[in-house]
Design an enzyme around this catalytic site. Structure first.
Site, mmCIF file in Angstrom:
data_model
loop_
_atom_site.group_PDB
_atom_site.id
_atom_site.type_symbol
_atom_site.label_atom_id
_atom_site.label_comp_id
_atom_site.label_asym_id
_atom_site.label_seq_id
_atom_site.Cartn_x
_atom_site.Cartn_y
_atom_site.Cartn_z
ATOM 1 N N GLU A 8 52.059 39.560 10.799
ATOM 2 C CA GLU A 8 51.372 38.908 9.692
ATOM 3 C C GLU A 8 51.519 37.644 9.928
ATOM 4 O O GLU A 8 52.579 36.846 10.582
ATOM 5 C CB GLU A 8 52.116 39.130 8.188
ATOM 6 C CG GLU A 8 51.242 39.321 7.222
ATOM 7 C CD GLU A 8 50.348 40.630 7.346
ATOM 8 O OE1 GLU A 8 49.084 40.229 7.803
ATOM 9 O OE2 GLU A 8 50.614 41.782 7.398
ATOM 10 N N GLY B 288 43.112 43.034 -0.021
ATOM 11 C CA GLY B 288 43.574 43.137 1.362
ATOM 12 C C GLY B 288 43.210 43.826 2.431
ATOM 13 O O GLY B 288 43.706 44.377 3.392
ATOM 14 N N SER C 9 37.176 43.609 3.419
ATOM 15 C CA SER C 9 35.927 44.135 3.198
ATOM 16 C C SER C 9 34.790 43.131 3.745
ATOM 17 O O SER C 9 33.754 43.756 4.386
ATOM 18 C CB SER C 9 35.414 43.980 1.659
ATOM 19 O OG SER C 9 35.602 42.816 0.986
ATOM 20 N N GLU D 235 32.276 33.699 11.207
ATOM 21 C CA GLU D 235 33.073 33.109 10.144
ATOM 22 C C GLU D 235 33.523 31.558 10.586
ATOM 23 O O GLU D 235 33.495 30.862 9.661
ATOM 24 C CB GLU D 235 34.210 33.789 9.820
ATOM 25 C CG GLU D 235 33.823 35.282 9.158
ATOM 26 C CD GLU D 235 35.168 35.918 8.595
ATOM 27 O OE1 GLU D 235 36.019 35.311 8.075
ATOM 28 O OE2 GLU D 235 35.293 37.046 8.548
ATOM 29 N N ASP E 180 41.000 41.358 12.249
ATOM 30 C CA ASP E 180 40.041 42.103 11.272
ATOM 31 C C ASP E 180 39.024 42.592 11.901
ATOM 32 O O ASP E 180 38.588 43.751 11.588
ATOM 33 C CB ASP E 180 39.980 41.310 10.163
ATOM 34 C CG ASP E 180 41.104 41.112 9.288
ATOM 35 O OD1 ASP E 180 42.392 41.568 9.548
ATOM 36 O OD2 ASP E 180 41.152 40.147 8.234
#
Length: 389
Positions: free
Chosen positions: A35, A131, A134, A167, A179
């Site tokens: 993380e 989390g 999506s 993004e 991701d």
């Protein structure tokens, strides 16, 4: 009950009055370990999960993109390829779902790749703001459809890189590539160990005797982009203290040697990242060796580090971790997953303990917080693909 692909095709016909060429899907994801290490050029260990964004798509020849989603069926969005920033409508806000699509096509245009437009109808069963990423699933499903219908012959990794750039540059969002990569290239029943420095990756088989459980706390992070950027800036400040671009090549002994020359909070942030990189690699080995006891300890250490050193947990998250730990002992592991400040925990649990964990969460968490936790029993699935009829 109709499948997501059937729903997407029906939405496409209802919206555009014709049949789609094909359907494509991309999964959401959960991070098992690693993380806040991705933007520090470290290691992550995510898995794609069996919730998907599905897109029915048809190629156009006029450079126009038109999109509709079942979540907001009254919104009809369109834009011209290469002119994404010139549209003036309600979708201009950077948080609008269509911006993830526009960011991808804008990045394609800036990369010199030419495409001729597409109509898309989107459906999704990926839980939003829990989390599961999506948004990345949406981008990767869309990018996979473009790649296939326009025969661009891009690798799954290249699709992921384009999505992440969209993004970052188009939406001005701070994000790593984890991701997008896991949604694009995951394999069935596998996690993926990703080296975020050079984007090397290895598939890691998940032990068949472990259940994958995700529990959302009912607490939603506020102002998450600002908090995320703050942690990223803190990590960069420590890296610059060592004359480096990231914390990837700082060893723990070097950090300890400089402890007195660093602000305590900066020292703690760096200690989390450095130790988390090591834990992530060790967790991959523990999974490969079916060493559940070792995995349990590593996940416990990771959560403790996220709570005490990176300071992104909440009392409700800690409570969920304690409830699950009380049920599983060293027969599984549990930790906070995601950006933190709310969100979910992820647990890998021996199958025969799954019902006990679910029951304990449903009863004890609500009793102590008044919040109903959302429990998801998941499986690790493959990455983005065309859906064959």
């Amino acid at each position: 009950m109709s499948s997501p692909a059937q729903r997407a095709k029906k939405l496409f016909i209802r919206t555009f009055g014709t049949n789609a060429d094909d359907c494509y899907q991309a999964p959401g994801r959960i991070n098992l370990m690693g993380e806040h290490t991705d933007y520090n050029e470290g290691f992550v260990l995510p898995a794609a999960i069996n919730f998907h964004v599905v897109i029915a798509a048809k190629k156009r020849d006029d450079g126009l993109f038109r999109a509709v989603t079942d979540i907001f069926p009254d919104e009809f969005i369109e834009w011209q390829f290469g002119l994404e920033n010139e549209v003036n409508d309600d979708s201009d806000t950077l948080s609008h779902w269509s911006q993830y699509l526009k960011g991808f096509t804008a990045t394609l245009a800036q990369s010199g790749l030419s495409i001729s437009g597409m109509d898309v109808a989107i459906v999704s069963d990926v839980p939003v703001e829990q989390g599961f990423s999506s948004s990345s699933a949406l981008e990767i499903a869309f990018g996979t459809a473009i790649n296939d219908l326009h025969q661009l012959h891009l690798s799954p990794l290249a699709v992921a890189q384009l999505a992440q750039r969209g993004e970052f540059h188009h939406m001005k969002l701070t994000c790593g590539i984890k991701d997008h990569m896991i949604s694009a290239l995951a394999e069935e029943e596998q996690a993926v160990l990703i080296d975020c420095l050079d984007l090397d990756y290895d598939s890691i088989s998940l032990p068949k005797e472990l259940s994958l459980i995700i529990v959302h706390s009912g607490k939603y992070a506020e102002d998450i982009q600002h908090k995320y950027q703050t942690r990223k800036s803190e990590c960069l400040e420590v890296a610059e203290h060592f004359g480096l671009d990231s914390l990837r090549h700082v060893e723990l002994f070097q950090l300890e040697r400089e402890k007195s020359n660093l602000d305590e909070s900066l020292y703690k942030r760096a200690r989390h990242v450095i130790s988390e990189n090591r834990r992530t690699q060790q967790a991959a080995r523990a999974l490969e060796m079916n060493n559940t006891r070792r995995l349990s300890q590593l996940m416990a250490d990771s959560h403790r580090s996220l709570k005490d050193d990176f300071e992104i947990s909440l009392p409700e998250i800690d409570l969920l971790v304690d409830i699950i730990n009380n049920e599983i002992g060293d027969r599984g592991g549990v930790r906070l997953t995601g950006s933190g400040f709310g969100g979910s925990v992820v647990a890998l649990v021996e199958h025969e303990l799954t019902d006990d964990v679910v029951l304990a969460v449903e009863q004890e968490y609500y009793k102590k917080t008044g919040i109903e936790a959302q429990v998801y029993l998941c499986s690790a699935t493959r990455g983005a693909c065309r859906i064959d009829d």
